[in-house]
Scaffold this active site. Structure first.
Site, mmCIF file in Angstrom:
data_model
loop_
_atom_site.group_PDB
_atom_site.id
_atom_site.type_symbol
_atom_site.label_atom_id
_atom_site.label_comp_id
_atom_site.label_asym_id
_atom_site.label_seq_id
_atom_site.Cartn_x
_atom_site.Cartn_y
_atom_site.Cartn_z
ATOM 1 C CB SER A 148 -0.917 0.205 1.114
ATOM 2 O OG SER A 148 -2.022 1.072 1.087
ATOM 3 C CD GLU A 241 -1.955 -2.738 -4.486
ATOM 4 O OE1 GLU A 241 -3.047 -2.801 -3.823
ATOM 5 O OE2 GLU A 241 -1.024 -2.051 -3.659
ATOM 6 C CG HIS A 309 -5.347 -2.701 -0.488
ATOM 7 N ND1 HIS A 309 -4.557 -2.289 -1.461
ATOM 8 C CD2 HIS A 309 -4.984 -1.848 0.562
ATOM 9 C CE1 HIS A 309 -3.877 -1.267 -1.171
ATOM 10 N NE2 HIS A 309 -4.118 -0.868 0.215
#
Length: 337
Positions: A148, A241, A309
């Site tokens: 992230s 992502e 995630h």
């Protein structure tokens, strides 16, 4: 005082050149075999008793979440140290910019620390990239673990040629070592390199590619383009992502990469999980939009990778040598040094 005048004859010189060439020819394959990504520095494998630093370089986290992860790592035989501002709170962050920098700087420069596990992501790593970039991260490299917003830390390590691990953090590590993604993470930290296979997609571009693997959260790494921490490069295998980004924003980033000459010139592309978004008037799914955008490119493209995630978030080694094989039925990614 007698001075000796040594002379190398033409014949001797030629013999030395031939001998050097033979030696180079013999050892080069051995060096290539030992590490396919010779420009990447790999931290030493973890051993029992090694020190692991746990810290929060971005958002705040609950102590109970970190405690569970610490227990798992201590049960594996590691000396786990939780840094001073891990449980801090300063607005949306775990601490002030200086406090978060202090923890990172201390961990990255401590000769006893062999790995740094980020407790969580959020937003905030970028605040300290300029100062962190002035540190020498190559002389005594440590493993950095997270994903992230921690993609910015991976970009930091990559800027100095140091491998790092894009992987789940405290909440997932707390599930225990029987979890396959946790086992894969600690296998990597202990010196093994992984291989993954996942289900294919009709959007896949079949083919074979080899190259350096780089990537992460697309919004984070795209914001680092044209900076010293830019890791979106032509000639690499890129993985992406994201979470909670509208389809049009991801499309805008991909078009930016196209206009910059990057997207057309990758060796391969791995599409991870894009979650928590809504369909829009132009595209029912994120994958449909991505497939349309990358349709002109002939290199291998693998959709549906278990990265992002989601509960099943496999660890990937940033900077490693990747072999990507893609068909409509399946995709396989093999990582090597």
């Amino acid at each position: 005082m007698k001075i000796h005048n040594y002379r190398i004859t033409r014949t001797v010189l030629l013999d030395l050149i031939v001998l050097s060439t033979i030696v180079l020819m013999l050892i080069t394959p051995l060096l290539m075999h030992s590490q396919k990504s010779p420009d990447t520095i790999y931290p030493e494998p973890l051993r029992p008793g090694d020190k692991i630093a746990v810290l929060s370089p971005a958002g705040p986290i609950k102590e109970t979440v970190v405690d569970s992860a610490v227990t798992v790592m201590r049960d594996l035989g590691y000396d786990v140290v939780v840094y001073p501002h891990t449980f801090g709170k300063f607005g949306h962050f775990s601490g002030t910019t200086d406090e978060r920098y202090a923890d990172l700087e201390a961990a990255l420069t401590d000769p006893d620390v062999r790995a740094i596990v980020c407790s969580r992501g959020g937003y905030g790593v970028v605040h300290n990239l300029d100062r962190l970039g002035r540190l020498d991260l190559r002389s005594d490299p440590k493993w950095v673990v997270g994903f992230s917003d921690i993609s910015a830390l991976h970009a930091l390590m990559a800027s100095q040629g140091v491998a790092s691990v894009h992987a789940s953090m405290a909440s997932h590590i707390g599930l225990g070592i029987d979890d396959p993604d946790n086992r894969a993470l600690f296998d990597i930290l202990e010196g093994k390199m992984p291989a993954y296979t996942w289900e294919g997609s009709p959007y896949n571009h079949p083919g074979h590619a080899e190259g350096k693997l780089l990537g992460g959260n697309l919004a984070v790494i795209a914001d680092l383009m044209a900076t010293p921490f830019d890791i979106i490069k032509p000639g690499t295998i890129l993985f992406i992502e994201d979470v909670s980004e509208p389809i049009y924003k991801i499309e805008r980033i991909l078009i930016q990469l196209k206009l910059a000459g990057i997207l057309p010139n990758l060796k391969g592309l791995i599409i991870g999980q894009f979650t928590d978004y809504k369909p829009d008037d132009n595209h029912e799914t994120m994958e449909a939009m991505i497939a349309q955008t990358v349709a002109p490119y002939g290199y291998p493209i693998a959709f549906g990778a278990p990265v992002g995630h989601v509960d099943h978030n496999v660890p990937l080694v940033e900077g490693s040598w990747a072999t990507l094989d893609v068909s409509k039925e399946k995709s396989t990614l093999t990582l090597e040094r």
